[in-house]
Design a protein around this motif. Structure first.
Motif, short mmCIF file in Angstrom:
data_model
loop_
_atom_site.label_atom_id
_atom_site.label_comp_id
_atom_site.label_asym_id
_atom_site.label_seq_id
_atom_site.Cartn_x
_atom_site.Cartn_y
_atom_site.Cartn_z
N UNK A 75 0.83 -1.21 0.00
CA UNK A 75 0.00 0.00 0.00
C UNK A 75 0.86 1.26 0.00
N UNK A 76 1.93 1.24 0.79
CA UNK A 76 2.80 2.41 0.91
C UNK A 76 3.42 2.83 -0.42
N UNK A 77 3.62 1.89 -1.33
CA UNK A 77 4.23 2.22 -2.62
C UNK A 77 3.35 3.14 -3.45
N UNK A 78 2.07 3.21 -3.12
CA UNK A 78 1.13 4.05 -3.87
C UNK A 78 0.79 5.35 -3.14
N UNK A 79 1.38 5.56 -1.98
CA UNK A 79 1.09 6.76 -1.21
C UNK A 79 2.13 7.85 -1.46
N UNK A 80 1.75 9.11 -1.29
CA UNK A 80 2.70 10.21 -1.53
C UNK A 80 3.83 10.19 -0.51
N UNK A 81 4.99 10.70 -0.91
CA UNK A 81 6.16 10.72 -0.03
C UNK A 81 5.99 11.75 1.08
N UNK A 82 5.38 12.89 0.74
CA UNK A 82 5.24 13.95 1.73
C UNK A 82 3.81 13.96 2.26
N UNK A 83 3.68 13.73 3.57
CA UNK A 83 2.36 13.73 4.20
C UNK A 83 2.42 14.66 5.41
N UNK A 84 1.58 15.67 5.39
CA UNK A 84 1.48 16.59 6.52
C UNK A 84 0.79 15.89 7.70
N UNK A 85 -0.49 15.57 7.53
CA UNK A 85 -1.23 14.82 8.53
C UNK A 85 -1.79 13.56 7.89
N UNK A 86 -1.60 12.44 8.55
CA UNK A 86 -2.13 11.17 8.10
C UNK A 86 -3.42 10.94 8.89
N UNK A 87 -4.54 10.85 8.18
CA UNK A 87 -5.87 10.87 8.79
C UNK A 87 -6.57 9.54 8.54
N UNK A 88 -6.89 8.83 9.61
CA UNK A 88 -7.53 7.51 9.47
C UNK A 88 -8.86 7.49 10.21
N UNK B 277 -0.88 3.19 10.27
CA UNK B 277 -0.25 4.44 10.72
C UNK B 277 1.12 4.19 11.34
N UNK B 278 1.30 3.02 11.97
CA UNK B 278 2.58 2.71 12.58
C UNK B 278 3.71 2.66 11.55
N UNK B 279 3.36 2.35 10.31
CA UNK B 279 4.36 2.19 9.26
C UNK B 279 4.44 3.38 8.30
N UNK B 280 3.79 4.49 8.66
CA UNK B 280 3.75 5.68 7.82
C UNK B 280 4.53 6.81 8.47
N UNK B 281 5.24 7.58 7.64
CA UNK B 281 5.91 8.79 8.11
C UNK B 281 5.03 10.00 7.79
N UNK B 282 4.71 10.78 8.81
CA UNK B 282 3.89 11.98 8.61
C UNK B 282 4.17 12.94 9.75
N UNK B 283 3.78 14.19 9.56
CA UNK B 283 4.00 15.19 10.59
C UNK B 283 3.12 14.98 11.80
N UNK B 284 1.92 14.46 11.56
CA UNK B 284 0.94 14.29 12.65
C UNK B 284 -0.06 13.23 12.21
#
Length: 301
Positions: free
Chosen positions: A23-36, A45-52
């Motif tokens: 899934x991560x291969x299709x997500x943008x590299x820059x994420x301000x807030x990751x919203x679930x 979310x544990x495997x995602x890099x985001x500001x918040x």
């Protein structure tokens, strides 16, 4: 160097642990807030890099367990001391430290000896939880870890009613908790427990935000999906269209085909966006067999 994928210590039904790398291969590299809006156990979310991270689930017990665990971030030793004390109090097995199940029980019940050994203790823990400790989320987490398929299930009276499982607190559980405590030290997280529509309309969206949705699947048969229906699915798709019109980025996982059933409404809706097939190994907890079905990720970017 490729990052290792880690798993939530809630071992949630429908967990995307084995799929999040793809899934991560299709997500943008820059994420301000990751919203679930459907965070579940939290393996995504544990495997995602985001500001918040803005994390929501309508199941208040799931969110309460997350909050309880987050309360031990920075002093995890206190968690283990309290949890192991609870396990010792009820005489549950603890194979992470030592497999104390007698050999004769292992020989007689090679696949279910943990359930046989822990049943009486587990029932006592469950009774004590239901009798006045329903806000004790350490106890609820223990019921999850030692319960059948590590699920959370309550009856109409509000009593936890899951039977004992063939698992206990083992090395995998410890590893998942270690990853959780380590990662949450570095992540800024806001928890909420609302209906997904209320949650999504409450957010004041900004540039580079990303919504990731893993809703219950309309055409599959797990316990988790019984709370979902066609009207909720349509409300979600309509809301995503309105967010797209506001240039809010989203990605949604869903199942289009399952055992002869087709989610035609979702398929039709998804043609407006980008669709990526996801190699899934979905297993039903009802019969533990791999199902023939198609899982996809749809994005508007």
């Amino acid at each position: 160097m490729k990052k290792e994928i880690v798993r939530s210590p809630l071992f949630y039904v429908g967990d995307k642990y084995k799929l999040v790398g793809e899934i991560k291969t299709h997500l943008p590299k820059k994420i301000n807030r990751f919203i679930e809006p459907f965070v579940g156990g939290g393996s995504v979310f544990m495997n995602i890099d985001a500001g918040c991270f803005l994390l929501n689930d309508i199941d208040a017990n799931v969110i309460s367990i997350h909050k309880m665990l987050c309360g031990y971030v920075g002093h995890k030793e206190d968690f283990y001391r309290e949890f192991f004390s609870l396990v010792e109090k009820y005489n549950l097995s603890l194979s992470y430290k030592e497999n104390i199940v007698p050999d004769e029980l292992k020989k007689a019940y090679p696949k279910t000896y943990f359930a046989k050994y822990n049943k009486e203790a587990y029932v006592k823990l469950r009774e004590d939880f239901n009798k006045g400790n329903v806000k004790d989320f350490m106890m609820l987490y223990a019921l999850l870890i030692y319960g059948f398929n590590r699920m959370l299930r309550f009856n109409k009276k509000g009593d936890f009613n899951l039977p004992v499982g063939d698992v206990d607190f083992n090395q995998n559980t410890y590893n998942a908790l270690e990853d959780y405590f380590k990662l949450l030290e570095k992540k800024t997280v806001e928890w909420s427990s609302m209906d997904f529509v209320d949650f999504l309309v409450s957010v004041d969206y900004a540039e580079n935000d990303l919504i990731y949705l893993d809703p219950p699947y309309l055409i599959t048969s797990s316990e988790y999906n019984k709370l979902w229906n066609y009207d909720k699915e349509q409300a979600m798709l309509s809301l995503l269209d309105s967010l797209d019109a506001r240039h809010v980025r989203f990605a949604i996982s869903n199942v289009t085909h399952y055992r002869g059933n087709v989610n035609e409404a979702f398929q039709k809706w998804s043609k407006k966006y980008n669709t990526y097939p996801i190699k899934s190994n979905y297993i039903s907890f009802n019969d533990n067999t791999i199902k023939k079905f198609n899982e996809v990720l749809v994005t508007n970017f």
